[in-house]
Design a protein around this motif. Structure first.
Motif, short mmCIF file in Angstrom:
data_model
loop_
_atom_site.label_atom_id
_atom_site.label_comp_id
_atom_site.label_asym_id
_atom_site.label_seq_id
_atom_site.Cartn_x
_atom_site.Cartn_y
_atom_site.Cartn_z
N ASN A 35 0.80 -1.22 0.00
CA ASN A 35 0.00 0.00 0.00
C ASN A 35 0.83 1.28 0.00
O ASN A 35 0.29 2.37 -0.14
CB ASN A 35 -0.95 0.00 1.20
CG ASN A 35 -2.09 0.98 1.05
OD1 ASN A 35 -2.05 2.08 1.59
ND2 ASN A 35 -3.10 0.60 0.28
N ARG A 39 -0.66 4.88 -1.61
CA ARG A 39 -0.86 6.05 -0.74
C ARG A 39 -0.08 7.25 -1.25
O ARG A 39 -0.56 8.39 -1.20
CB ARG A 39 -0.44 5.72 0.69
CG ARG A 39 -1.41 4.81 1.42
CD ARG A 39 -1.01 4.59 2.85
NE ARG A 39 -1.17 5.79 3.66
CZ ARG A 39 -0.86 5.87 4.95
NH1 ARG A 39 -0.38 4.81 5.58
NH2 ARG A 39 -1.05 6.98 5.61
N SER A 82 -5.23 8.53 0.79
CA SER A 82 -3.99 9.23 1.14
C SER A 82 -3.63 9.09 2.62
O SER A 82 -2.49 9.38 3.02
CB SER A 82 -4.11 10.71 0.79
OG SER A 82 -5.04 11.37 1.65
N GLN A 107 -5.07 0.52 -5.66
CA GLN A 107 -5.51 0.27 -4.29
C GLN A 107 -6.12 -1.12 -4.13
O GLN A 107 -6.70 -1.43 -3.11
CB GLN A 107 -6.55 1.33 -3.90
CG GLN A 107 -6.70 1.55 -2.40
CD GLN A 107 -5.66 2.48 -1.85
OE1 GLN A 107 -5.06 3.25 -2.59
NE2 GLN A 107 -5.45 2.43 -0.55
#
Length: 268
Positions: A35, A39, A82, A107
């Motif tokens: 991730n 992000r 984010s 994602q």
């Protein structure tokens, strides 16, 4: 608006290409910190689009969790992405949208085909697998988006993925966590009803028109609030679970829009 377009072409696109390459390597090697690059991509998009995210509370960590949220705009995806490492559930059309589909795929979004009633079972199973592995999943439980003043009735079908996850022998606990997103200010001033329509994704609005409006309205202050996680039992009623989460999300949205405090338990 012009500088945002220039920044997107000169900075965002090259960085996104580098992120795609790095993320492809991470996914191919099945590394744990998958991730990190999504992000980073979401933060870059937020900066480019003038989204300032304020976080209240925190998502449950190290627990199988389904985050149930209201939905206002495709901006919800980079705003939430984010700040927290999660996967989304989204309609299949989102995967084909420019920019938005790209971010959604980074994602590890779970796409659902709403034209196929049988697809709900597949999606619920996949959500359950993700959560049983300890990864949080975000479900926009209204099934559509709203202008941001109200919470529409939540749909219970995919909330049942919590029980699906608990069928796995190694899953002894499961949680649902109410989450709310609200767009509160533009350029530092409280947002008006007319301005909300330039951010929200409403009806059959074309994405090109919506992107144009978003680029023109300046800096957008966005609040993401996490409520208290709710423990789920195997035999809990799915509709009651959904209704409870809906009421919690509505309570939080009203508090943010009216700038009134919630009891401390809601702040995580």
């Amino acid at each position: 608006m012009i500088w945002r377009i220039v920044f997107f072409v000169v900075v965002t696109i090259p960085l996104m290409l580098a992120i795609v390459l790095c993320q492809s390597i991470v996914l191919a090697l099945k590394l744990k910190n998958w991730n990190f690059f999504p992000r980073l991509a979401h933060k870059l998009v937020c900066f480019n689009l003038g989204i300032k995210v304020i976080q209240i509370g925190k998502p449950a960590s190290d627990k199988p969790t389904l985050l149930v949220s209201n939905h206002i705009s495709w901006l919800d995806i980079p705003a939430i992405g984010s700040i927290v490492p999660i996967s989304y559930v989204a309609k299949s059309e989102v995967g084909r949208w420019p920019i938005v589909g790209f971010l959604a795929n980074l994602q590890k979004t779970i796409f659902v085909d709403r034209q196929k009633k049988t697809d709900t079972g597949r999606v619920a199973h996949e959500m359950g697998e993700r959560m049983s592995d300890g990864r949080a999943v975000v479900l926009f439980a209204e099934g559509t988006s709203d202008i941001g003043l109200h919470v529409l009735p939540f749909r219970s079908a995919l909330v049942g993925s919590t029980q699906a996850a608990m069928k796995n022998d190694h899953v002894s606990e499961m949680y649902i966590q109410p989450m709310v997103i609200a767009y509160t200010h533009l350029n530092g001033l409280p947002i008006s009803a007319a301005e909300r329509s330039k951010i929200a994704w409403i009806g059959d609005m074309g994405i090109e028109d919506n992107i144009g409006d978003i680029l023109r309205v300046g800096t957008k202050s966005t609040t993401v609030m996490f409520g208290e996680p709710i423990a789920i039992a195997r035999d809990d009623d799915r509709k009651m679970i959904t209704k409870n989460a809906e009421e919690k999300v509505r309570e939080m949205l009203v508090a943010i829009n009216r700038q009134t405090p919630l009891p401390p338990a809601h702040l995580g």
